[in-house]
Design a protein around this motif. Structure first.
Motif, short mmCIF file in Angstrom:
data_model
loop_
_atom_site.label_atom_id
_atom_site.label_comp_id
_atom_site.label_asym_id
_atom_site.label_seq_id
_atom_site.Cartn_x
_atom_site.Cartn_y
_atom_site.Cartn_z
N CYS A 1 0.56 12.97 8.10
CA CYS A 1 1.40 13.56 7.40
C CYS A 1 1.43 14.90 7.86
O CYS A 1 0.49 15.44 8.32
CB CYS A 1 1.37 13.68 6.12
SG CYS A 1 2.73 14.53 5.26
N ALA A 2 2.66 15.57 8.44
CA ALA A 2 2.57 16.65 8.83
C ALA A 2 3.91 17.58 8.23
O ALA A 2 4.97 17.00 7.95
CB ALA A 2 2.78 16.75 10.36
N VAL B 1 0.80 -1.19 0.04
CA VAL B 1 -0.12 -0.07 0.18
C VAL B 1 0.77 1.31 -0.20
O VAL B 1 2.09 1.16 0.52
CB VAL B 1 -0.90 0.14 1.09
CG1 VAL B 1 -0.02 -0.01 2.53
CG2 VAL B 1 -1.95 1.22 1.15
N ALA B 2 0.30 2.26 -0.52
CA ALA B 2 1.08 3.55 -0.79
C ALA B 2 0.32 4.81 -0.41
O ALA B 2 -0.83 4.93 -0.64
CB ALA B 2 1.72 3.93 -2.07
N PHE B 3 0.85 5.71 0.53
CA PHE B 3 -0.12 6.87 0.90
C PHE B 3 0.82 7.94 0.31
O PHE B 3 1.98 8.18 0.21
CB PHE B 3 0.32 6.87 2.27
CG PHE B 3 -0.24 5.74 3.12
CD1 PHE B 3 0.37 5.29 4.13
CD2 PHE B 3 -1.32 5.13 2.97
CE1 PHE B 3 -0.05 4.00 4.83
CE2 PHE B 3 -1.69 3.92 3.49
CZ PHE B 3 -1.07 3.41 4.56
N TRP B 4 -0.08 9.09 0.05
CA TRP B 4 0.73 10.39 -0.33
C TRP B 4 0.21 11.43 0.34
O TRP B 4 -0.85 11.62 1.06
CB TRP B 4 0.00 10.52 -1.91
CG TRP B 4 0.18 11.93 -2.62
CD1 TRP B 4 1.53 11.94 -3.34
CD2 TRP B 4 -0.40 12.92 -2.47
NE1 TRP B 4 1.54 13.14 -3.82
CE2 TRP B 4 0.40 13.99 -3.23
CE3 TRP B 4 -1.66 13.45 -2.00
CZ2 TRP B 4 -0.24 15.33 -3.49
CZ3 TRP B 4 -2.13 14.71 -2.32
CH2 TRP B 4 -1.49 15.70 -3.16
N CYS B 5 1.11 12.54 0.26
CA CYS B 5 1.08 13.63 1.22
C CYS B 5 1.65 14.99 0.59
O CYS B 5 2.64 14.92 -0.22
CB CYS B 5 1.84 13.57 2.55
SG CYS B 5 2.08 14.99 3.61
N PHE C 1 -0.87 19.23 10.93
CA PHE C 1 -1.05 17.75 10.33
C PHE C 1 -2.32 17.77 9.19
O PHE C 1 -3.33 18.54 9.24
CB PHE C 1 -1.68 17.01 11.59
CG PHE C 1 -0.44 16.83 12.41
CD1 PHE C 1 -0.03 17.53 13.31
CD2 PHE C 1 0.00 15.44 12.43
CE1 PHE C 1 1.33 17.04 14.17
CE2 PHE C 1 0.89 14.88 13.39
CZ PHE C 1 1.43 15.86 14.31
N GLY C 2 -2.15 16.88 8.54
CA GLY C 2 -3.36 16.40 7.35
C GLY C 2 -4.10 15.42 8.19
O GLY C 2 -4.17 15.29 9.53
N GLU D 1 -9.58 11.65 12.83
CA GLU D 1 -9.09 13.04 11.94
C GLU D 1 -7.77 13.31 12.28
O GLU D 1 -6.96 12.68 13.33
CB GLU D 1 -10.25 14.24 12.25
CG GLU D 1 -11.48 13.72 11.43
CD GLU D 1 -12.20 15.04 11.31
OE1 GLU D 1 -13.77 14.59 11.35
OE2 GLU D 1 -11.94 16.00 11.65
N GLY D 2 -7.09 14.39 11.71
CA GLY D 2 -6.05 14.99 12.04
C GLY D 2 -5.85 15.72 13.43
O GLY D 2 -6.81 15.85 13.63
#
Lengths: 114, 112
Positions: free
Chosen positions: A92-93, A19-23, A105-106, B41-42
């Motif tokens: 992700c931040a 799996v891959a996550f994007w930010c 943060f996202g 949530e974030g």
């Protein structure tokens, strides 16, 4: 000002899959972080980038996790192969400076491994 | 390694009541950050405290840093349902990193 963007929001995969996550961080933020938050716990840092270089990856399980930040902007976090214990929210931040500044943060990606 | 302990772990208060959440570090604090999180949530940044004795307020939320005691507190005055959520404290792991060590969180419910 646009915030930190992450995708997907949710992902369900079977164990041993990848799996891959994007930010996409806030524009102009040089520092980017990936945190893992297991249900009921506080976030734990996986990896920290300064521009496109790795500052800290001491808690990244490198046998299965990898991350990159090409061109010092967007970043991807990959898990291959996934284990049941990888079920968590991946946050992700980003921050403008490396130290003494708040990180934004996202919304996070909720991963469920079945 | 550094650890942060938050107390209480959960809190239920009646709307309009005041409340305090504490965060205690096992090591020297190089900066203390408070965040709020809605379930799933974030994290939303609330406040950053850098110096011992520092106190910051935003609307009805006040945070203080006691560097000698390696502690911080978050106080909410006249709580509202909108204050409900998970409050997390995070400490800078050292003076030259932005890496944060987080507490386990305090879950706040506010009953109308």
């Amino acid at each position: 000002e646009a915030g930190v963007a992450q995708s997907p929001r949710y992902k369900i995969i079977e164990k041993r899959q990848s799996v891959a996550f994007w930010c996409n961080p806030i524009s102009g933020h040089a520092t980017l972080y990936w945190y893992q938050q297991i249900l009921g716990q506080g976030p734990k840092l996986l990896i920290q980038f300064q521009n496109n270089g790795v500052v800290d990856d001491s808690q990244l399980p490198k046998d299965r996790f990898s991350a990159e930040r090409l061109k010092g902007v967007d970043s991807t976090l990959k898990i291959q192969p996934a284990k049941l214990e990888d079920s968590a929210v991946y946050l992700c931040a980003s921050s403008f400076h490396r130290v003494r500044t708040e990180a934004f943060f996202g919304q996070g990606t909720r991963l469920t491994v079945v | 390694s550094q650890e942060l302990e938050q107390s209480p772990q959960s809190l239920i208060v009646q709307e309009g009541k005041n409340l305090t959440i504490n965060c205690t570090s096992s090591k020297t604090l190089y900066g203390l950050y408070w965040y709020k999180q809605k379930y799933g949530e974030g994290l939303i940044f609330l406040m950053m405290l850098q110096k011992g004795g520092e106190e910051k307020s935003h609307e009805k939320i006040t945070a203080k840093l006691d560097e000698k005691k390696q502690q911080s507190s978050l106080h909410i005055t006249a709580s509202q349902p909108s204050h409900a959520g998970i409050y997390l404290c995070g400490a800078a792991a050292s003076s030259n990193t932005g890496k944060l060590i987080f507490g386990q969180g305090t879950t706040l419910q506010v009953k109308p």
